[in-house]
Design a protein around this motif. Structure first.
Motif, mmCIF file in Angstrom:
data_model
loop_
_atom_site.group_PDB
_atom_site.id
_atom_site.type_symbol
_atom_site.label_atom_id
_atom_site.label_comp_id
_atom_site.label_asym_id
_atom_site.label_seq_id
_atom_site.Cartn_x
_atom_site.Cartn_y
_atom_site.Cartn_z
ATOM 1 N N GLY A 1 73.249 29.148 13.700
ATOM 2 C CA GLY A 1 74.875 28.151 14.921
ATOM 3 C C GLY A 1 75.204 28.549 15.680
ATOM 4 N N MET A 2 74.630 29.839 16.408
ATOM 5 C CA MET A 2 74.562 30.358 17.718
ATOM 6 C C MET A 2 74.477 29.034 18.438
ATOM 7 S SD MET A 2 76.020 33.152 17.328
ATOM 8 C CE MET A 2 76.530 32.237 16.109
ATOM 9 N N LEU B 1 62.894 24.950 20.734
ATOM 10 C CA LEU B 1 63.992 25.303 20.373
ATOM 11 C C LEU B 1 64.093 27.075 19.920
ATOM 12 C CD1 LEU B 1 67.117 25.147 20.013
ATOM 13 C CD2 LEU B 1 67.074 24.743 17.819
ATOM 14 N N LEU B 2 64.610 28.007 20.907
ATOM 15 C CA LEU B 2 64.105 29.195 21.150
ATOM 16 C C LEU B 2 65.053 30.033 20.614
ATOM 17 C CD1 LEU B 2 62.247 28.862 23.443
ATOM 18 C CD2 LEU B 2 61.847 30.606 23.437
ATOM 19 N N ASP B 3 65.870 29.950 19.278
ATOM 20 C CA ASP B 3 66.464 31.144 18.493
ATOM 21 C C ASP B 3 66.109 32.752 19.024
ATOM 22 O OD1 ASP B 3 69.036 31.319 17.444
ATOM 23 O OD2 ASP B 3 68.893 29.772 16.005
ATOM 24 N N GLY C 1 79.257 35.426 19.588
ATOM 25 C CA GLY C 1 77.663 34.980 19.675
ATOM 26 C C GLY C 1 77.495 36.147 21.426
ATOM 27 N N ASN C 2 78.125 36.943 21.263
ATOM 28 C CA ASN C 2 77.038 38.126 22.272
ATOM 29 C C ASN C 2 75.032 38.038 21.426
ATOM 30 O OD1 ASN C 2 77.072 40.247 24.808
ATOM 31 N ND2 ASN C 2 77.384 41.193 22.895
ATOM 32 N N LEU C 3 74.693 38.314 22.739
ATOM 33 C CA LEU C 3 73.595 38.689 22.734
ATOM 34 C C LEU C 3 72.485 37.657 21.587
ATOM 35 C CD1 LEU C 3 73.455 42.841 23.213
ATOM 36 C CD2 LEU C 3 72.486 41.091 25.657
ATOM 37 N N ARG C 4 73.247 36.742 21.537
ATOM 38 C CA ARG C 4 71.972 35.718 20.698
ATOM 39 C C ARG C 4 72.662 34.195 21.522
ATOM 40 N NH1 ARG C 4 72.192 36.741 14.932
ATOM 41 N NH2 ARG C 4 73.686 39.158 14.743
ATOM 42 N N GLY C 5 71.511 33.250 20.817
ATOM 43 C CA GLY C 5 71.699 31.771 21.459
ATOM 44 C C GLY C 5 70.534 31.201 21.260
ATOM 45 N N ARG C 6 70.845 30.241 21.590
ATOM 46 C CA ARG C 6 69.686 29.036 21.607
ATOM 47 C C ARG C 6 69.540 28.428 22.914
ATOM 48 N NH1 ARG C 6 71.042 25.256 16.926
ATOM 49 N NH2 ARG C 6 73.380 24.769 18.133
ATOM 50 N N TYR C 7 67.894 28.512 23.451
ATOM 51 C CA TYR C 7 67.244 27.516 24.489
ATOM 52 C C TYR C 7 66.076 27.240 24.038
ATOM 53 C CZ TYR C 7 69.163 31.929 27.135
ATOM 54 O OH TYR C 7 70.373 32.846 26.764
ATOM 55 N N ARG C 8 66.391 26.192 24.986
ATOM 56 C CA ARG C 8 66.014 25.247 25.216
ATOM 57 C C ARG C 8 64.600 25.225 26.016
ATOM 58 N NH1 ARG C 8 65.578 21.250 21.184
ATOM 59 N NH2 ARG C 8 67.688 21.477 19.938
ATOM 60 N N THR C 9 63.420 24.908 25.744
ATOM 61 C CA THR C 9 62.169 24.977 27.244
ATOM 62 C C THR C 9 62.348 23.364 27.818
ATOM 63 O OG1 THR C 9 60.277 23.863 25.352
ATOM 64 C CG2 THR C 9 60.513 26.491 25.692
ATOM 65 N N ASP C 10 61.403 23.349 29.440
ATOM 66 C CA ASP C 10 61.909 22.105 29.795
ATOM 67 C C ASP C 10 60.463 21.505 29.804
ATOM 68 O OD1 ASP C 10 59.730 23.548 31.714
ATOM 69 O OD2 ASP C 10 61.197 24.311 32.878
ATOM 70 N N ALA C 11 60.365 20.543 30.436
ATOM 71 C CA ALA C 11 58.885 19.823 29.974
ATOM 72 C C ALA C 11 57.771 20.071 30.639
ATOM 73 C CB ALA C 11 59.163 18.454 31.258
ATOM 74 N N GLU C 12 58.203 21.347 31.478
ATOM 75 C CA GLU C 12 56.891 22.194 31.364
ATOM 76 C C GLU C 12 56.306 23.434 30.118
ATOM 77 O OE1 GLU C 12 54.080 21.120 33.549
ATOM 78 O OE2 GLU C 12 55.416 20.251 33.744
ATOM 79 N N LEU D 1 63.440 42.063 21.442
ATOM 80 C CA LEU D 1 64.052 41.143 20.725
ATOM 81 C C LEU D 1 63.243 39.875 19.710
ATOM 82 C CD1 LEU D 1 64.744 41.504 24.342
ATOM 83 C CD2 LEU D 1 65.391 38.956 23.940
ATOM 84 N N HIS D 2 64.381 39.449 19.145
ATOM 85 C CA HIS D 2 64.684 38.432 17.830
ATOM 86 C C HIS D 2 64.032 37.406 18.873
ATOM 87 C CE1 HIS D 2 65.077 40.956 14.668
ATOM 88 N NE2 HIS D 2 66.469 41.504 15.689
ATOM 89 N N PHE D 3 62.791 36.911 18.023
ATOM 90 C CA PHE D 3 63.132 34.909 18.527
ATOM 91 C C PHE D 3 62.643 34.094 17.138
ATOM 92 C CE2 PHE D 3 61.772 36.792 22.579
ATOM 93 C CZ PHE D 3 62.579 36.097 23.019
ATOM 94 N N MET D 4 63.339 33.294 17.115
ATOM 95 C CA MET D 4 62.360 31.735 15.844
ATOM 96 C C MET D 4 62.327 30.549 16.668
ATOM 97 S SD MET D 4 64.177 30.962 12.379
ATOM 98 C CE MET D 4 65.596 30.778 12.632
ATOM 99 N N ILE D 5 60.988 29.799 16.688
ATOM 100 C CA ILE D 5 60.698 28.911 17.737
ATOM 101 C C ILE D 5 60.537 27.929 17.152
ATOM 102 C CG2 ILE D 5 59.617 28.168 19.430
ATOM 103 C CD1 ILE D 5 58.993 31.063 19.754
#
Length: 293
Positions: A112-113, A148-150, A170-181, A219-223
């Motif tokens: 839930g970050m 979604l990249l956690d 939430g420091n140094l944590r986040g969920r990012y999404r890829t764009d259309a490319e 860095l940890h990633f869960m994609i």
């Protein structure tokens, strides 16, 4: 040991194995019977004293007491430091599909970050500014939009937010999404090598056996993306001194990245808001579209 004594010990093992014969779940029956056979074989091999066996029970009891629901999971740490987590990972990813290599999940993930915008800064504590960017692709080289990249990493003090209650939420944590490319961009700080927690039973085990507790910077990633297998992995700093002796055996050569030096005022600095010199790491993740998520 006499022949009768040896036969009695083997008969005990088979009696315990047979006690699980009526388990309705066939997989559970297999797991329990195999566990008994291997544990009994271990005991016959090392022949522990009763005091040693009680010490082992106390060790596992203490390990459980160090666990909580949110931050600390000492049993995962134990599994990691014994190489079991990486063995389970290897067994579950045997098929060579061309996807990015996996590695251990680790005990410090928090659900839930915050969802963060493309290129948003997830670092609220000091460190060397860095841009980590790249793409998420299929095994055919096609972009995966909306993946979604956690992401999570330690602060410069070697601790994760949540583990270190002084850090902002939430420091140094986040969920990012890829764009259309299929592109992603994360503003953060360069990760640092750090020791795993040594204030519990796992730390006692490492000290008693002459092992160090250090993990190389990563860095940890869960994609995740619909229709693709979830990818759990790290990106490691290729210049870290602990790459060859990771305390949890999680390093794979394909997951090394370079944090190249970049100058203030260049095109990337203007685009992502760096006011001074910074570092850049680039990596393209490949997810397996042939397996179920």
């Amino acid at each position: 040991m006499t022949t009768d004594e040896r036969e009695a010990e083997r008969a005990l093992t088979e009696q315990v194995v047979a006690s699980f014969a009526n388990a309705e779940d066939a997989r559970l029956r297999t797991l329990m019977q195999s566990l008994v056979r291997h544990m009994h074989a271990f005991v016959r091999e090392v022949e522990p004293t009763e005091a040693e066996w009680m010490a082992a029970i106390r060790f596992l009891t203490a390990t459980g007491k160090m666990c909580d629901d949110l931050v600390r999971q000492e049993f995962i740490l134990l599994s990691d430091t014994l190489g079991v987590s990486m063995l389970v990972d290897a067994i579950n990813h045997r098929l060579a599909t061309g996807a990015t290599d996996t590695t251990v999940f680790g005990p410090f993930y928090i659900e839930g970050m915050p969802e963060r915008a493309y290129g948003e800064n997830m670092a609220f504590t000091p460190g060397t500014p860095a841009l980590v960017h790249g793409r998420v692709l299929t095994t055919l080289g096609e972009p995966v939009a909306g993946a979604l990249l956690d992401v999570w990493q330690t602060a410069d003090n070697g601790m994760y937010s949540g583990q270190d209650t002084a850090q902002p939420h939430g420091n140094l944590r986040g969920r990012y999404r890829t764009d259309a490319e299929g592109r992603f961009a994360i503003t953060t700080i360069v990760p640092v090598s750090y020791p795993i927690p040594t204030d519990g039973p796992v730390g006692q085990m490492l000290r008693a056996t002459g092992r160090h507790p250090w993990r190389p910077a990563h860095l940890h990633f869960m994609i995740k993306a619909p229709g693709y297998r979830t990818l759990v992995t790290h990106l490691f700093d290729k210049d870290d001194p602990y790459l060859q002796s990771d305390a949890v055996f999680g390093v794979k050569p394909s997951l090394l990245v370079a944090y190249g030096e970049r100058s203030a005022g260049d095109e990337l600095a203007r685009r992502f808001g760096f006011s001074g010199d910074y570092r850049e790491a680039r990596y393209d993740f490949v997810v397996d579209e042939s397996a179920t998520p």
